[in-house]
Design an enzyme around this catalytic site. Structure first.
Site, mmCIF file in Angstrom:
data_model
loop_
_atom_site.group_PDB
_atom_site.id
_atom_site.type_symbol
_atom_site.label_atom_id
_atom_site.label_comp_id
_atom_site.label_asym_id
_atom_site.label_seq_id
_atom_site.Cartn_x
_atom_site.Cartn_y
_atom_site.Cartn_z
ATOM 1 N N ASP A 170 8.209 0.962 3.638
ATOM 2 C CA ASP A 170 8.383 -0.402 3.138
ATOM 3 C C ASP A 170 9.560 -0.373 2.160
ATOM 4 O O ASP A 170 10.712 -0.484 2.571
ATOM 5 C CB ASP A 170 7.052 -0.837 2.511
ATOM 6 C CG ASP A 170 7.028 -2.283 2.080
ATOM 7 O OD1 ASP A 170 8.060 -2.947 2.177
ATOM 8 O OD2 ASP A 170 5.975 -2.750 1.627
ATOM 9 N N GLY A 191 -2.531 7.821 5.777
ATOM 10 C CA GLY A 191 -2.114 6.883 6.807
ATOM 11 C C GLY A 191 -1.422 7.492 8.011
ATOM 12 O O GLY A 191 -1.515 6.979 9.118
ATOM 13 N N LYS A 208 9.225 -1.373 7.971
ATOM 14 C CA LYS A 208 8.966 -2.794 7.741
ATOM 15 C C LYS A 208 10.272 -3.494 7.369
ATOM 16 O O LYS A 208 10.953 -3.070 6.434
ATOM 17 C CB LYS A 208 7.930 -2.953 6.614
ATOM 18 C CG LYS A 208 7.361 -4.346 6.527
ATOM 19 C CD LYS A 208 6.350 -4.472 5.409
ATOM 20 C CE LYS A 208 4.966 -4.084 5.842
ATOM 21 N NZ LYS A 208 3.927 -4.551 4.888
ATOM 22 N N ASP A 246 3.613 7.010 7.939
ATOM 23 C CA ASP A 246 3.099 5.911 8.756
ATOM 24 C C ASP A 246 4.045 4.713 8.735
ATOM 25 O O ASP A 246 4.463 4.210 9.762
ATOM 26 C CB ASP A 246 1.682 5.505 8.322
ATOM 27 C CG ASP A 246 1.562 5.173 6.831
ATOM 28 O OD1 ASP A 246 2.556 5.317 6.081
ATOM 29 O OD2 ASP A 246 0.460 4.769 6.414
ATOM 30 N N VAL A 285 0.185 -4.869 8.166
ATOM 31 C CA VAL A 285 -0.266 -4.334 9.451
ATOM 32 C C VAL A 285 -1.308 -3.231 9.248
ATOM 33 O O VAL A 285 -1.256 -2.494 8.259
ATOM 34 C CB VAL A 285 0.917 -3.800 10.297
ATOM 35 C CG1 VAL A 285 1.832 -4.941 10.692
ATOM 36 C CG2 VAL A 285 1.699 -2.727 9.562
HETATM 37 P P1 IMP Z 1 6.777 2.218 0.157
HETATM 38 O O1 IMP Z 1 6.786 3.267 -0.921
HETATM 39 O O2 IMP Z 1 6.993 0.832 -0.391
HETATM 40 O O3 IMP Z 1 7.713 2.530 1.301
HETATM 41 O O4 IMP Z 1 5.274 2.157 0.701
HETATM 42 C C1 IMP Z 1 4.861 2.879 1.794
HETATM 43 C C2 IMP Z 1 3.353 3.001 1.787
HETATM 44 O O5 IMP Z 1 2.730 1.727 1.508
HETATM 45 C C3 IMP Z 1 2.881 3.381 3.184
HETATM 46 O O6 IMP Z 1 2.786 4.771 3.332
HETATM 47 C C4 IMP Z 1 1.530 2.707 3.266
HETATM 48 O O7 IMP Z 1 0.537 3.554 2.732
HETATM 49 C C5 IMP Z 1 1.654 1.483 2.386
HETATM 50 N N1 IMP Z 1 1.972 0.265 3.180
HETATM 51 C C6 IMP Z 1 3.093 -0.486 3.115
HETATM 52 N N2 IMP Z 1 3.031 -1.536 3.962
HETATM 53 C C7 IMP Z 1 1.826 -1.443 4.582
HETATM 54 C C8 IMP Z 1 1.175 -2.239 5.605
HETATM 55 O O8 IMP Z 1 1.674 -3.256 6.122
HETATM 56 N N3 IMP Z 1 -0.068 -1.816 5.993
HETATM 57 C C9 IMP Z 1 -0.669 -0.695 5.471
HETATM 58 N N4 IMP Z 1 -0.083 0.074 4.529
HETATM 59 C C10 IMP Z 1 1.149 -0.301 4.093
#
Ligand code: IMP
Length: 188
Positions: free
Chosen positions: A111, A52, A139, A108, A162
């Site tokens: 979250d 990403g 996010k 990228d 997104v």
């Molecule tokens: P985290 O470990 O929950 O912070 O997830 C992060 C990863 O989830 C990012 O690197 C993305 O690959 C994916 N991700 C989270 N939200 C989105 C979104 O809204 N669109 C696309 N990918 C997302």
């Protein structure tokens, strides 16, 4: 076909455009200047998290006007249930030793931060001098606190799915040149 500079017709699956090409250009320039200022002397290693971050990474490194090196990592979470447990598998590791180096992880979107939290712990065990995060997006989820805090942030986005500018849904939309909110009916 719309040929206005910085404007592209939005894809039919996109509900709204959150960041235009012009917005993204401004964000990348600002982050590049911040990073160049902080890492001018130290020949940092910029690490892109595949896949990403690739589009953002390619633009960002060209906006950081100081000596640096780059490398890549790929990770995968074990589906959504395992993701919350922080179990992350390294699919592609660095080719570069990082002992004593200043590291900038380029992501990228943050979250929960669980993926990066795991990755940072893993990289810390290799003895770098410092590790910071440059996230294109953070996010904002009501009631959620990310497990990691990025030092460099491009923009905050609302709690919606997104896509574009490298971000995918089911490996699609990565090549959209802007960032948009995906219509919920596409994934529901
Ligand atoms: P985290 O470990 O929950 O912070 O997830 C992060 C990863 O989830 C990012 O690197 C993305 O690959 C994916 N991700 C989270 N939200 C989105 C979104 O809204 N669109 C696309 N990918 C997302």
């Amino acid at each position: 076909m719309d040929h206005d500079e910085g404007r592209v017709p939005s894809h039919e699956d996109i509900e709204c455009v959150l960041l235009s090409q012009a917005d993204i250009k401004g964000i990348v320039k600002r982050m590049g200047e911040e990073l160049a200022e902080d890492y001018r002397e130290s020949n940092p290693l910029f690490i892109a998290i595949l896949r990403g971050a690739v589009v953002f990474f390619a633009d960002l490194i060209r906006a950081v006007h100081c000596p640096m090196q780059i490398d890549f990592m790929a990770v995968s979470s074990y589906g959504s249930a395992a993701k919350s447990s922080g179990v992350v598998r390294i699919l592609k590791d660095l080719d570069t030793p990082i002992e004593g180096r200043d590291i900038v992880i380029v992501e990228d979107i943050l979250d929960t931060g669980i993926t990066l939290n795991y990755l940072i712990k893993n990289l810390e065990s290799r003895g770098p001098r410092s590790i910071e995060i440059a996230a294109f997006l953070v996010k904002d989820v009501p009631g959620q606190r990310s497990a990691v805090l990025p030092r460099y942030v491009g923009a905050h986005v609302p709690d919606a799915f997104v896509v574009g500018y490298g971000l995918d849904y089911d490996e699609r939309y990565r090549n959209l040149p802007y960032l948009g909110v995906l219509k919920p009916e596409v994934y529901s």
